[in-house]
Write a protein that holds these residues in place. Structure first.
Motif, short mmCIF file in Angstrom:
data_model
loop_
_atom_site.label_atom_id
_atom_site.label_comp_id
_atom_site.label_asym_id
_atom_site.label_seq_id
_atom_site.Cartn_x
_atom_site.Cartn_y
_atom_site.Cartn_z
N THR A 239 -15.00 13.97 28.03
CA THR A 239 -15.64 14.47 26.82
C THR A 239 -17.16 14.45 26.95
O THR A 239 -17.84 15.41 26.57
CB THR A 239 -15.22 13.62 25.60
OG1 THR A 239 -13.81 13.72 25.42
CG2 THR A 239 -15.93 14.08 24.33
N LEU A 240 -17.68 13.37 27.50
CA LEU A 240 -19.12 13.19 27.58
C LEU A 240 -19.75 13.98 28.71
O LEU A 240 -20.94 14.32 28.65
CB LEU A 240 -19.45 11.70 27.75
CG LEU A 240 -18.98 10.78 26.62
CD1 LEU A 240 -19.25 9.34 26.96
CD2 LEU A 240 -19.67 11.15 25.32
N SER A 241 -18.98 14.25 29.75
CA SER A 241 -19.52 14.96 30.91
C SER A 241 -18.50 15.98 31.40
O SER A 241 -17.78 15.73 32.38
CB SER A 241 -19.87 13.97 32.02
OG SER A 241 -20.36 14.65 33.16
N PRO A 242 -18.41 17.12 30.73
CA PRO A 242 -17.43 18.14 31.16
C PRO A 242 -17.62 18.58 32.61
O PRO A 242 -16.66 19.01 33.25
CB PRO A 242 -17.70 19.30 30.18
CG PRO A 242 -18.33 18.66 28.99
CD PRO A 242 -19.15 17.53 29.53
N SER A 243 -18.84 18.45 33.13
CA SER A 243 -19.10 18.87 34.51
C SER A 243 -18.59 17.86 35.52
O SER A 243 -18.53 18.15 36.71
CB SER A 243 -20.61 19.06 34.71
OG SER A 243 -21.29 17.83 34.56
N GLY A 244 -18.23 16.65 35.06
CA GLY A 244 -17.71 15.63 35.97
C GLY A 244 -18.75 14.70 36.55
O GLY A 244 -18.41 13.82 37.34
N LEU A 245 -20.02 14.86 36.18
CA LEU A 245 -21.04 13.94 36.67
C LEU A 245 -20.84 12.56 36.06
O LEU A 245 -20.40 12.44 34.91
CB LEU A 245 -22.43 14.47 36.32
CG LEU A 245 -22.89 15.73 37.06
CD1 LEU A 245 -24.22 16.22 36.51
CD2 LEU A 245 -23.00 15.46 38.56
N PRO A 246 -21.14 11.49 36.80
CA PRO A 246 -20.95 10.14 36.27
C PRO A 246 -21.74 9.91 34.98
O PRO A 246 -22.86 10.38 34.83
CB PRO A 246 -21.45 9.24 37.40
CG PRO A 246 -21.30 10.07 38.64
CD PRO A 246 -21.60 11.48 38.20
N VAL A 247 -21.15 9.15 34.08
CA VAL A 247 -21.75 8.89 32.77
C VAL A 247 -22.30 7.46 32.75
O VAL A 247 -21.61 6.52 33.13
CB VAL A 247 -20.69 9.04 31.66
CG1 VAL A 247 -21.28 8.70 30.29
CG2 VAL A 247 -20.11 10.45 31.66
N PRO A 248 -23.55 7.27 32.30
CA PRO A 248 -24.07 5.90 32.15
C PRO A 248 -23.25 5.11 31.14
O PRO A 248 -22.81 5.64 30.12
CB PRO A 248 -25.50 6.13 31.64
CG PRO A 248 -25.85 7.51 32.09
CD PRO A 248 -24.57 8.29 32.01
N THR A 249 -23.06 3.83 31.43
CA THR A 249 -22.21 3.00 30.58
C THR A 249 -22.70 2.94 29.15
O THR A 249 -21.91 2.97 28.21
CB THR A 249 -22.15 1.57 31.16
OG1 THR A 249 -21.73 1.64 32.52
CG2 THR A 249 -21.17 0.72 30.39
N TYR A 250 -24.03 2.85 28.96
CA TYR A 250 -24.53 2.71 27.59
C TYR A 250 -24.29 3.96 26.76
O TYR A 250 -24.23 3.90 25.54
CB TYR A 250 -26.01 2.32 27.58
CG TYR A 250 -26.93 3.19 28.38
CD1 TYR A 250 -27.36 4.42 27.91
CD2 TYR A 250 -27.38 2.77 29.63
CE1 TYR A 250 -28.20 5.22 28.66
CE2 TYR A 250 -28.23 3.56 30.39
CZ TYR A 250 -28.64 4.78 29.89
OH TYR A 250 -29.47 5.57 30.65
N VAL A 251 -24.13 5.12 27.41
CA VAL A 251 -23.78 6.33 26.66
C VAL A 251 -22.35 6.21 26.14
O VAL A 251 -22.07 6.54 24.98
CB VAL A 251 -23.93 7.58 27.55
CG1 VAL A 251 -23.36 8.81 26.87
CG2 VAL A 251 -25.40 7.80 27.89
N LEU A 252 -21.46 5.73 26.98
CA LEU A 252 -20.08 5.55 26.54
C LEU A 252 -20.00 4.51 25.41
O LEU A 252 -19.27 4.70 24.43
CB LEU A 252 -19.21 5.12 27.72
CG LEU A 252 -17.70 5.12 27.49
CD1 LEU A 252 -16.96 5.51 28.76
CD2 LEU A 252 -17.21 3.75 27.04
N LEU A 253 -20.77 3.44 25.53
CA LEU A 253 -20.77 2.41 24.48
C LEU A 253 -21.30 2.97 23.16
O LEU A 253 -20.78 2.64 22.09
CB LEU A 253 -21.60 1.21 24.92
CG LEU A 253 -21.04 0.39 26.08
CD1 LEU A 253 -21.99 -0.75 26.44
CD2 LEU A 253 -19.66 -0.15 25.75
N ALA A 254 -22.31 3.83 23.23
CA ALA A 254 -22.82 4.45 22.01
C ALA A 254 -21.75 5.32 21.37
O ALA A 254 -21.59 5.35 20.15
CB ALA A 254 -24.07 5.27 22.32
#
Length: 337
Positions: free
Chosen positions: A193-208
């Motif tokens: 959901t956060l990165s449709p392109s498949g690039l790694p997502v920073p943890t704090y973005v997921l926590l937000a």
């Protein structure tokens, strides 16, 4: 958060065990079976709703203590300890985390924590759940034992580092998520959901996304711009963002470089309309105009845009860089020409 759950801590068929049922606080009781369903509801050979009326009038029933106090407390600490749902925490400010539902008499009524992991750790403590459901740590431990669990739950993260290698940006992401109480079973879908392109997502973005709903209402609008911009927006929030929640996105959508936006958001002097006006009056591109205003904002000297336009006409280099600008009196004389 309630929709973000994984499997129940209880089997689909529920758990049945024998209890000693008493109608007085002490003394011998009569043994009978009770069943706890997968959703945590208790079935006993009593009409528990009717029994609650009797207890309200001064009666006593240990099965009600189990149903209303010991069982929900045990399930609460098990769900948090085993990470079958996100922790009941919420971000309440910059680097400030709190219990979503503080327990009366517990430290979390007033205390906040600087990290999601610290706040979630509090909700894995026996004392919190004992206060939340007016029971005792010993009774919670005994109830968990009847359900087939030993407290405390394991504190070691069972997730291999490789499990998050291609999903999240940090090498210690699995441990950080475990500490913050995020069920790893939810992570792949969240990252898609956060990165449709498949690039790694920073943890704090997921926590937000999981724990800061008000913040996420703003941040989710950055998702189409990719995880790098999303991470930048999450990490660089200022008082200006709080006052003007959608302004940062407007600068991004206008094509302004992130560095210039950071400079501009160091104060309140210049808005996007000012950058457009400077670009229109001087003929420079909008991204360059924003860079000029950003450097002036960063310098601590923030002339009005009309003055910068006049300065540009007489000395473009001085207008472009505050370091090259002449003394204030000279600027005023130049603008007055």
């Amino acid at each position: 958060m309630d929709s973000w759950t994984t499997d129940s801590v209880l089997p689909a068929a529920g758990v049945t065990f024998s209890v000693s049922c008493r109608t007085v606080p002490r003394g011998r009781g009569s043994a009978h079976d009770v069943t706890v369903a997968a959703d945590g509801t208790l079935t006993a050979p009593h009409d528990l709703d009717l029994e609650r009326i009797g207890v309200a009038l001064g009666g006593h029933l240990t099965c009600l203590e189990l149903a209303d106090h010991d069982l929900p407390a045990a399930l609460g600490i098990l769900e948090h300890g085993l990470r079958t749902r996100p922790a009941d925490i919420v971000q309440v400010g910059t680097r400030q985390w709190a219990a979503l539902t503080p327990a009366e008499g517990c430290a979390c009524e007033e205390q906040t924590w600087t990290g999601a992991g610290q706040a979630a750790a509090h909700l894995r403590s026996l004392q919190h759940w004992a206060l939340a459901y007016r029971t005792s740590p010993a009774r919670i431990v005994a109830t968990a034992d009847l359900l087939g669990y030993t407290l405390p739950t394991p504190s070691t993260n069972p997730l291999p580092r490789a499990a998050t290698e291609h999903l999240l940006a940090e090498s210690d992401a699995a441990q950080r998520l475990w500490d913050a109480g995020v069920p790893f079973a939810l992570v792949p879908a969240l990252c898609r959901t956060l990165s449709p392109s498949g690039l790694p997502v920073p943890t704090y973005v997921l926590l937000a996304h999981v724990y800061a709903p008000r913040e996420w209402d703003v941040l989710e609008k950055f998702v189409p711009h990719g995880p790098v911009v999303l991470a930048w927006a999450a990490q660089h929030r200022t008082q200006r963002d709080a006052r003007r929640p959608d302004e940062r996105l407007a600068w991004v959508e206008a094509g302004v470089p992130l560095k210039a936006i950071d400079q501009l958001f160091g104060g309140m002097a210049y808005a996007l309309v000012h950058a457009r006006a400077y670009a229109s009056e001087t003929g420079v591109a909008l991204d360059r105009a924003a860079g000029v205003l950003g450097r002036w904002q960063e310098s601590g000297t923030t002339p009005q845009v009309r003055d910068l336009v006049e300065l540009h006409r007489h000395d473009p280099d001085a207008a472009t860089s505050p370091r090259c600008a002449p003394a204030r009196a000279t600027v005023e004389r130049t603008v007055g020409l």
